[in-house]
Design a protein around this motif. Structure first.
Motif, mmCIF file in Angstrom:
data_model
loop_
_atom_site.group_PDB
_atom_site.id
_atom_site.type_symbol
_atom_site.label_atom_id
_atom_site.label_comp_id
_atom_site.label_asym_id
_atom_site.label_seq_id
_atom_site.Cartn_x
_atom_site.Cartn_y
_atom_site.Cartn_z
ATOM 1 N N ASP A 315 0.829 -1.205 0.000
ATOM 2 C CA ASP A 315 0.000 0.000 0.000
ATOM 3 C C ASP A 315 0.863 1.255 0.000
ATOM 4 O O ASP A 315 0.526 2.260 -0.647
ATOM 5 N N GLU A 316 1.977 1.203 0.714
ATOM 6 C CA GLU A 316 2.915 2.331 0.710
ATOM 7 C C GLU A 316 3.524 2.516 -0.683
ATOM 8 O O GLU A 316 3.687 3.645 -1.160
ATOM 9 N N MET A 317 3.859 1.394 -1.333
ATOM 10 C CA MET A 317 4.379 1.460 -2.696
ATOM 11 C C MET A 317 3.346 2.066 -3.646
ATOM 12 O O MET A 317 3.674 2.891 -4.509
ATOM 13 N N ARG A 318 2.093 1.694 -3.477
ATOM 14 C CA ARG A 318 1.015 2.241 -4.307
ATOM 15 C C ARG A 318 0.853 3.743 -4.070
ATOM 16 O O ARG A 318 0.644 4.516 -5.016
ATOM 17 N N ALA A 319 0.966 4.173 -2.808
ATOM 18 C CA ALA A 319 0.855 5.600 -2.509
ATOM 19 C C ALA A 319 2.004 6.381 -3.143
ATOM 20 O O ALA A 319 1.807 7.505 -3.645
ATOM 21 N N ASN A 320 3.209 5.814 -3.138
ATOM 22 C CA ASN A 320 4.347 6.486 -3.773
ATOM 23 C C ASN A 320 4.139 6.629 -5.284
ATOM 24 O O ASN A 320 4.508 7.655 -5.878
ATOM 25 N N LEU A 321 3.562 5.612 -5.914
ATOM 26 C CA LEU A 321 3.272 5.704 -7.343
ATOM 27 C C LEU A 321 2.226 6.775 -7.623
ATOM 28 O O LEU A 321 2.317 7.501 -8.632
ATOM 29 N N GLU A 322 1.238 6.905 -6.749
ATOM 30 C CA GLU A 322 0.223 7.933 -6.951
ATOM 31 C C GLU A 322 0.799 9.329 -6.832
ATOM 32 O O GLU A 322 0.279 10.273 -7.440
ATOM 33 N N ARG A 323 1.888 9.465 -6.069
ATOM 34 C CA ARG A 323 2.547 10.771 -5.951
ATOM 35 C C ARG A 323 3.470 11.071 -7.120
ATOM 36 O O ARG A 323 4.105 12.124 -7.164
ATOM 37 N N GLU A 325 6.070 8.954 -8.307
ATOM 38 C CA GLU A 325 7.374 8.308 -8.316
ATOM 39 C C GLU A 325 7.407 7.182 -9.350
ATOM 40 O O GLU A 325 6.380 6.654 -9.761
ATOM 41 N N SER A 326 8.609 6.804 -9.748
ATOM 42 C CA SER A 326 8.764 5.676 -10.659
ATOM 43 C C SER A 326 8.522 4.370 -9.912
ATOM 44 O O SER A 326 8.498 4.332 -8.675
ATOM 45 N N LEU A 327 8.373 3.300 -10.672
ATOM 46 C CA LEU A 327 8.111 2.002 -10.058
ATOM 47 C C LEU A 327 9.287 1.555 -9.198
ATOM 48 O O LEU A 327 9.095 1.064 -8.077
ATOM 49 N N ILE A 328 10.511 1.741 -9.698
ATOM 50 C CA ILE A 328 11.678 1.321 -8.939
ATOM 51 C C ILE A 328 11.846 2.188 -7.700
ATOM 52 O O ILE A 328 12.206 1.701 -6.615
ATOM 53 N N ALA A 330 9.398 3.711 -6.014
ATOM 54 C CA ALA A 330 8.350 3.338 -5.064
ATOM 55 C C ALA A 330 8.681 2.012 -4.391
ATOM 56 O O ALA A 330 8.440 1.832 -3.189
ATOM 57 N N ALA A 331 9.241 1.064 -5.145
ATOM 58 C CA ALA A 331 9.590 -0.228 -4.566
ATOM 59 C C ALA A 331 10.747 -0.101 -3.581
ATOM 60 O O ALA A 331 10.735 -0.715 -2.507
ATOM 61 N N ALA A 332 11.752 0.698 -3.929
ATOM 62 C CA ALA A 332 12.901 0.864 -3.043
ATOM 63 C C ALA A 332 12.511 1.576 -1.754
ATOM 64 O O ALA A 332 13.093 1.321 -0.692
ATOM 65 N N GLY A 333 11.523 2.455 -1.809
ATOM 66 C CA GLY A 333 11.113 3.206 -0.631
ATOM 67 C C GLY A 333 10.421 2.364 0.420
ATOM 68 O O GLY A 333 10.342 2.776 1.582
ATOM 69 N N THR A 334 9.935 1.216 0.065
ATOM 70 C CA THR A 334 9.236 0.378 1.038
ATOM 71 C C THR A 334 10.190 -0.382 1.958
ATOM 72 O O THR A 334 9.815 -0.763 3.057
ATOM 73 N N GLY A 335 11.419 -0.623 1.507
ATOM 74 C CA GLY A 335 12.365 -1.389 2.296
ATOM 75 C C GLY A 335 12.035 -2.863 2.387
ATOM 76 O O GLY A 335 12.605 -3.581 3.213
ATOM 77 N N ALA A 346 13.987 -2.589 -12.002
ATOM 78 C CA ALA A 346 14.592 -1.487 -12.747
ATOM 79 C C ALA A 346 14.804 -1.861 -14.212
ATOM 80 O O ALA A 346 14.501 -1.076 -15.124
ATOM 81 N N VAL A 347 15.308 -3.074 -14.452
ATOM 82 C CA VAL A 347 15.515 -3.520 -15.837
ATOM 83 C C VAL A 347 14.178 -3.641 -16.561
ATOM 84 O O VAL A 347 14.040 -3.231 -17.723
ATOM 85 N N GLY A 348 13.185 -4.195 -15.884
ATOM 86 C CA GLY A 348 11.881 -4.330 -16.512
ATOM 87 C C GLY A 348 11.243 -2.997 -16.828
ATOM 88 O O GLY A 348 10.587 -2.839 -17.868
ATOM 89 N N GLU A 349 11.428 -2.014 -15.946
ATOM 90 C CA GLU A 349 10.850 -0.684 -16.202
ATOM 91 C C GLU A 349 11.547 0.006 -17.365
ATOM 92 O O GLU A 349 10.911 0.699 -18.167
ATOM 93 N N GLU A 350 12.857 -0.187 -17.484
ATOM 94 C CA GLU A 350 13.595 0.434 -18.589
ATOM 95 C C GLU A 350 13.241 -0.191 -19.931
ATOM 96 O O GLU A 350 13.158 0.494 -20.948
ATOM 97 N N THR A 351 13.040 -1.496 -19.940
ATOM 98 C CA THR A 351 12.780 -2.205 -21.201
ATOM 99 C C THR A 351 11.292 -2.377 -21.492
ATOM 100 O O THR A 351 10.941 -2.882 -22.566
ATOM 101 N N GLY A 352 10.431 -2.014 -20.539
ATOM 102 C CA GLY A 352 8.996 -2.211 -20.731
ATOM 103 C C GLY A 352 8.567 -3.661 -20.600
ATOM 104 O O GLY A 352 7.498 -4.026 -21.101
#
Length: 411
Positions: A315-323, A325-328, A330-335, A346-352
């Protein structure tokens, strides 16, 4: 392995029936579908009160299983729906057939209500959403996207694979902890017998000699006297603490603490964490390939992982995306995620290709969990041996030391 009766429709449309040996009804369904047949009914061979035709047999089966559907039941339901949609059977007709042949009463009733809802003009995912105690949110959202994109058959196939993997993981965990639990129960029983029966017998003999007892023996005798005198209070307090703990972890705060603590347990904590990461990665792969938006997918995935702490982090990751942030980010911010998962995201986000990367993560952690579960017994055995050795040492010091002293005094 158990023997099951089955009734299925072949690819040519003919009804066929017989017996197959498998570990579960879902295993029979997989074998039938592999041969190109559509399962219509699967029941244990020992269930002599049911018949392959007639509503009476179906009602008898429903009366036998009234608990909450297990993963086996959901997996079989999903595989049946995949076969029916692949064969072009109308959904309402297929649901009626599944309701008649489902072994679990609550699932059969829910499927029947779903068929009624579809006849009233509702969508399949909406009918499933009205049964929250039967179908998890992830299944509902996956079916929703499958209906909207016209890929319902593929969606059911992905769900069947997900549920199969989930069931196998839980079975492996049960098999791995069965032996340690048995040993711990035996140790506890032995400790009670020693305190209640063995030590009092030796205590009477030592008191008759009137000799001064060594400290380990006095500690054992005091412990035994306390256990014999106050065992009803000890039992009552233990039961009260256990019931209070179970009630507390059902609260939001208690469940959050308990789910977080499980990840910190020695030996098994890392296995639970890897299993949760594998479940998250697999669910994210399915959601991404089904076309579910990331925010909607994360909401469903958070509930599907069955861990309050992980759900909170998602849910924290989802809130970061709504603000924004990038997917990577938001994921890194959750710990919550390991460097491997973050790198793959990160690789998946860069390559789609986030779905492909998350599938690789899921496979990696599933293999890690398989290996850890296979070696779990060998990891726990030294601890169990240490506990047993400590008990033997205490008994040896407490029982044999005064016997040696008495023998010396007699000589």
């Amino acid at each position: 392995m158990a023997l099951f009766h089955y009734r299925a429709r072949s690819s040519a449309g003919h009804i066929q029936q017989g017996q197959l040996e498998a570990d579960s009804p879902a295993g029979v369904a997989r074998r039938l579908m592999g041969d190109g047949a559509t399962p219509l009914e699967i029941r244990p061979a020992s269930d002599s009160s049911t018949t392959s035709s007639g509503a009476g047999g179906a009602r008898a089966r429903k009366r036998k299983a009234t608990g909450r559907p297990r993963l086996d039941d959901l997996e079989l339901f999903v595989r049946q729906m995949h076969s029916l949609t692949r064969a072009g059977v109308p959904i309402v007709r297929g649901l009626r057939g599944v309701a008649e042949t489902t072994h679990n009463a609550r699932l059969a009733d829910a499927v029947g209500r779903m068929a009624d809802a579809l006849e009233a003009g509702r969508e399949l995912w909406a009918a499933m959403r009205d049964e929250p105690k039967i179908f998890p949110p992830l299944l509902v959202n996956m079916v929703r996207m499958g209906e909207s994109t016209g890929r319902l058959e593929e969606t059911f196939q992905q769900l069947a694979f997900y549920l199969e993997r989930e069931r196998e993981t839980r079975q492996q965990i049960k098999q791995a902890v069965r032996y340690p639990i048995f040993v711990l129960v035996a140790i506890a029983a032995a400790f009670v017998i020693i305190n209640v029966v063995v030590i009092p017998a030796f205590a009477g003999m030592f008191e008759r000699f009137g000799a001064e007892l060594p400290l380990p023996t006095r500690i054992l005798m005091a412990t035994s006297d306390f256990t014999v005198a106050y065992w009803p209070w000890m039992l009552g307090i233990t039961v009260a603490i256990a019931l209070g703990f179970l009630r507390w972890i059902r609260t939001r705060r208690g469940r959050l603490w308990w789910d977080r603590s499980k990840l910190r347990l020695p030996i098994v904590g890392s296995i639970i964490e890897r299993a949760l990461l594998a479940r998250f990665s697999r669910a994210m792969t399915m959601a991404s390939r089904s076309g579910i938006p990331v925010l909607d997918g994360l909401e469903a995935i958070g509930r599907a992982v069955d861990n309050a702490w992980v759900e909170n982090r998602v849910d924290e990751m989802r809130a970061n995306l709504e603000r924004g942030e990038s997917l990577i980010g938001a994921a890194a911010g959750t710990g919550m995620f390991t460097p491997l998962v973050l790198q793959m995201i990160a690789v998946g986000e860069e390559t789609g290709q986030v779905d492909d990367m998350m599938e690789e993560v899921a496979r990696f952690y599933e293999q890690e969990v398989d290996y850890e579960l296979k070696t779990l017994s060998s990891s726990i055995e030294p601890i169990l041996i240490g506990i047993i050795g400590a008990m033997v040492l205490i008994l040896a010091l407490g029982v044999f030391l005064p016997m040696w002293d008495l023998g010396s005094a007699a000589l």
